[in-house]
Design an enzyme around this catalytic site. Structure first.
Site, PDB file in Angstrom:
ATOM      1  N   LYS A  13       0.889  -0.928   0.789  1.00 20.62           N
ATOM      2  CA  LYS A  13      -0.132  -0.431  -0.245  1.00 20.62           C
ATOM      3  C   LYS A  13       0.592   1.088  -0.282  1.00 20.62           C
ATOM      4  O   LYS A  13       0.813   1.951  -0.574  1.00 20.62           O
ATOM      5  CB  LYS A  13      -0.771   0.087   0.604  1.00 20.62           C
ATOM      6  CG  LYS A  13      -1.934  -0.944   1.529  1.00 20.62           C
ATOM      7  CD  LYS A  13      -2.692  -0.639   2.258  1.00 20.62           C
ATOM      8  CE  LYS A  13      -2.500  -1.001   4.154  1.00 20.62           C
ATOM      9  NZ  LYS A  13      -2.191  -2.765   4.390  1.00 20.62           N
ATOM     10  N   ARG A 129      11.151  -5.942   4.881  1.00 16.17           N
ATOM     11  CA  ARG A 129      11.059  -4.763   6.065  1.00 16.17           C
ATOM     12  C   ARG A 129      11.615  -4.561   7.238  1.00 16.17           C
ATOM     13  O   ARG A 129      12.083  -3.356   7.289  1.00 16.17           O
ATOM     14  CB  ARG A 129       9.931  -4.699   5.553  1.00 16.17           C
ATOM     15  CG  ARG A 129       9.690  -2.918   5.915  1.00 16.17           C
ATOM     16  CD  ARG A 129       7.937  -2.470   5.683  1.00 16.17           C
ATOM     17  NE  ARG A 129       7.549  -2.595   6.993  1.00 16.17           N
ATOM     18  CZ  ARG A 129       5.896  -2.734   6.199  1.00 16.17           C
ATOM     19  NH1 ARG A 129       5.520  -2.530   5.670  1.00 16.17           N
ATOM     20  NH2 ARG A 129       4.769  -2.770   7.279  1.00 16.17           N
ATOM     21  N   ARG A 135      11.233  -1.426  11.673  1.00 15.09           N
ATOM     22  CA  ARG A 135      10.192  -1.256  12.707  1.00 15.09           C
ATOM     23  C   ARG A 135       9.891  -2.054  13.376  1.00 15.09           C
ATOM     24  O   ARG A 135       9.725  -3.309  12.828  1.00 15.09           O
ATOM     25  CB  ARG A 135       9.197  -0.584  11.439  1.00 15.09           C
ATOM     26  CG  ARG A 135       8.372  -0.214  11.300  1.00 15.09           C
ATOM     27  CD  ARG A 135       6.941   0.069  10.007  1.00 15.09           C
ATOM     28  NE  ARG A 135       5.987  -0.375  10.540  1.00 15.09           N
ATOM     29  CZ  ARG A 135       5.145  -0.546   9.387  1.00 15.09           C
ATOM     30  NH1 ARG A 135       4.632  -0.044   8.715  1.00 15.09           N
ATOM     31  NH2 ARG A 135       3.600  -1.239  10.283  1.00 15.09           N
TER      32      ARG A 135
END
Ligand code: AMP
Length: 190
Positions: A13, A129, A135
């Protein structure tokens, strides 16, 4: 034109939003980014959000809608050109609230671009990621929780937007360029 970019965590997204902003001059609202910014700044919202994000759970609807409406109002001029909503709505209640919040501002959702990606690829992308970006919620345990939340609370929105005639399914697998070409095709045919 206001779009929702929809899909599971790791469906691309954020990446595809960047391309859409560029091509259509849309204003990007990523609720995940908005919340991470609150956390970084140590605001009250940030303190509450962190409790949920670190566990892979959704921020309560009422609070999330309040935060979203504040972002829209703080960016009125930009929002007039069209908005891409990324990571919002994530529940039916949020979709209903979005409809009302937009109607009050003479806006509406034109289409929901749904990025569809197989579950094992989602996990692979999120782990990568986590390594690349650091993250904190991209660790295996939280990823599994987020995918469960997606299936239980967010995926039902597909049928909600199909019923409204707004859902456009996009094969979210392949190269970034291939996926973007599919999205353009869908958006230009609205
Ligand atoms: P994202 O960056 O979109 O993957 O969002 C990261 C985390 O922020 C999610 O796992 C949720 O904890 C929280 N979050 C983001 N958007 C929403 C939303 N629309 N409703 C509730 N929680 C959200």
């Amino acid at each position: 034109m206001n779009l929702v970019i929809f899909g599971a965590p790791g469906s691309g997204k954020g990446t595809q939003s960047e391309f859409l902003i560029e091509k259509y001059g849309l204003f990007h609202i990523s609720t995940g980014d908005v919340l991470r910014d609150h956390i970084k700044r140590g605001t009250e919202y940030g303190k509450i959000a962190n409790e949920y994000i670190s566990k892979g759970l959704l921020i309560p609807d009422e609070l999330m809608v309040q935060i979203l409406a504040a972002v829209l109002d703080a960016n009125k001029d930009n929002a007039e050109k069209g908005v891409i909503f990324d990571g919002f709505p994530r529940t039916i209640a949020q979709a209903e609230a979005l409809k009302a919040v937009l109607a009050e501002r003479n806006m509406e959702i034109g289409a929901v671009v749904g990025l569809e990606v197989h579950e094992d690829e989602l996990v692979e992308r999120l782990i990568k990621r986590g390594k690349d970006s650091g993250r904190a919620d991209d660790n295996l345990e939280t990823i599994k929780q987020r995918l469960e939340v997606y299936h239980n609370q967010t995926k039902p929105l597909q049928d909600y937007y199909i019923a409204e005639g707004k859902y456009r399914a996009i094969n979210g697998q392949g190269s970034i360029d291939e996926i973007f070409a599919r999205i353009i095709d869908a958006v230009d045919n609205l």
